[in-house]
Enzyme design. Structure first.
Site, PDB file in Angstrom:
ATOM      1  N   ASP A 167     -66.805  -8.992   2.735  1.00  0.00           N
ATOM      2  CA  ASP A 167     -67.249  -7.821   1.984  1.00  0.00           C
ATOM      3  C   ASP A 167     -66.302  -7.626   0.808  1.00  0.00           C
ATOM      4  O   ASP A 167     -65.080  -7.561   0.990  1.00  0.00           O
ATOM      5  CB  ASP A 167     -67.234  -6.569   2.859  1.00  0.00           C
ATOM      6  CG  ASP A 167     -68.298  -6.590   3.940  1.00  0.00           C
ATOM      7  OD1 ASP A 167     -69.288  -7.341   3.786  1.00  0.00           O
ATOM      8  OD2 ASP A 167     -68.158  -5.854   4.933  1.00  0.00           O
ATOM      9  N   ASP A 189     -79.896  -3.938   7.141  1.00  0.00           N
ATOM     10  CA  ASP A 189     -78.914  -3.058   7.778  1.00  0.00           C
ATOM     11  C   ASP A 189     -79.658  -2.126   8.729  1.00  0.00           C
ATOM     12  O   ASP A 189     -80.389  -1.234   8.289  1.00  0.00           O
ATOM     13  CB  ASP A 189     -78.155  -2.247   6.728  1.00  0.00           C
ATOM     14  CG  ASP A 189     -77.354  -3.125   5.779  1.00  0.00           C
ATOM     15  OD1 ASP A 189     -77.009  -4.249   6.174  1.00  0.00           O
ATOM     16  OD2 ASP A 189     -77.078  -2.680   4.646  1.00  0.00           O
TER      17      ASP A 189
END
Length: 258
Positions: free
Chosen positions: A11, A130
């Site tokens: 990330d 997600d």
């Protein structure tokens, strides 16, 4: 049988690799390029980079580090972050990425999936999902703009319906980011993975919850996912990728050994 894949996830925020828990409270892990090199040397099958605030900030992933990564690793890598057009995707691929992944932009405009697949081929179009389990309703719902907790929102899409929709539109691979498990390291959500595996006919990557080598084994053996993505166990050197792959091979999992 195709070999199962081990995929470290990096990330990226403000030019550095970060990691949170359940997509919140991110801590800085380190610089992008050295981490990418380390994982490639340890035996990762591919890498995934998420510019986690690109979509919520209304910008495209910073392409400068994409080219630097391409120069130093010899394994495939996928890049995500604010890709809203074929032109955005073309630039990132031209800088050396092998795949591009879309998430929030696909929710905002589902036609983006088919436009990208038509231009570049389904083999390099990944859709990230997600997904959050709501205990009160017992349902899994897709979330959007999860890189910025102040903008994160629950969409109207139930996860299984969105999995079906993105496949119909040309997704070549799906990464299921299970938000409840993210960074907790208590195992992948096998129940959710089984439900998704039943309707997912393209390669399925499990993401969120890996804490031990056994967790990877469960995802491959019990659910037959095509790849397992993880971050904190690799960033914090709890698990070495080479050791993990030898363990999985000993357990009968088809895997590429270093």
């Amino acid at each position: 049988m195709l070999a199962k894949r081990i995929i470290p996830c990096l990330d990226v925020k403000d030019g550095q690799v970060v990691k949170g828990v359940q997509f919140r409270n991110h801590e800085i892990i380190g610089d992008i390029v050295p981490l990418a090199q380390r994982y490639a040397q340890e035996g990762a099958d591919e890498l995934v980079f998420y510019d986690i605030t690109a979509s919520s900030d209304g910008r495209v992933v910073d392409k400068s580090w994409v080219s630097r990564v391409a120069e130093v690793i010899d394994i495939p890598f996928c890049v995500a972050g604010g890709i809203k057009s074929p032109e955005d995707a073309s630039q990132i691929l031209s800088f050396g990425a092998d795949k591009i992944s879309i998430n929030s932009p696909a929710l905002a405009d589902p036609t983006l999936i088919s436009r990208l697949a038509d231009r570049f081929g389904v083999q390099c179009i990944v859709v990230g999902i997600d997904t959050w389990f709501e205990a009160e309703t017992g349902k899994y719902h897709v979330n959007q703009y999860t890189g910025d907790e102040s903008r994160t929102r629950v969409t109207e899409w139930e996860t299984l319906d969105w999995v079906k929709e993105v496949q119909k539109r040309g997704a070549g691979e799906i990464v299921l980011n299970m938000m409840n498990q993210d960074g907790v390291r208590n195992g992948y959500d096998l129940e959710q993975l089984r439900l998704v595996r039943e309707v997912c006919k393209v390669p399925l990557i499990a993401s969120g919850g890996a804490g031990t080598m056994e967790h990877f084994l469960e995802a491959f053996r019990d659910v037959d996912v095509d790849g397992a993505l993880a971050a904190s166990v690799f960033h914090k050197q709890i698990i070495n990728i080479g050791d993990l792959k030898r363990f999985l091979s000993e357990q009968g999992v088809e895997i590429r050994l270093c």
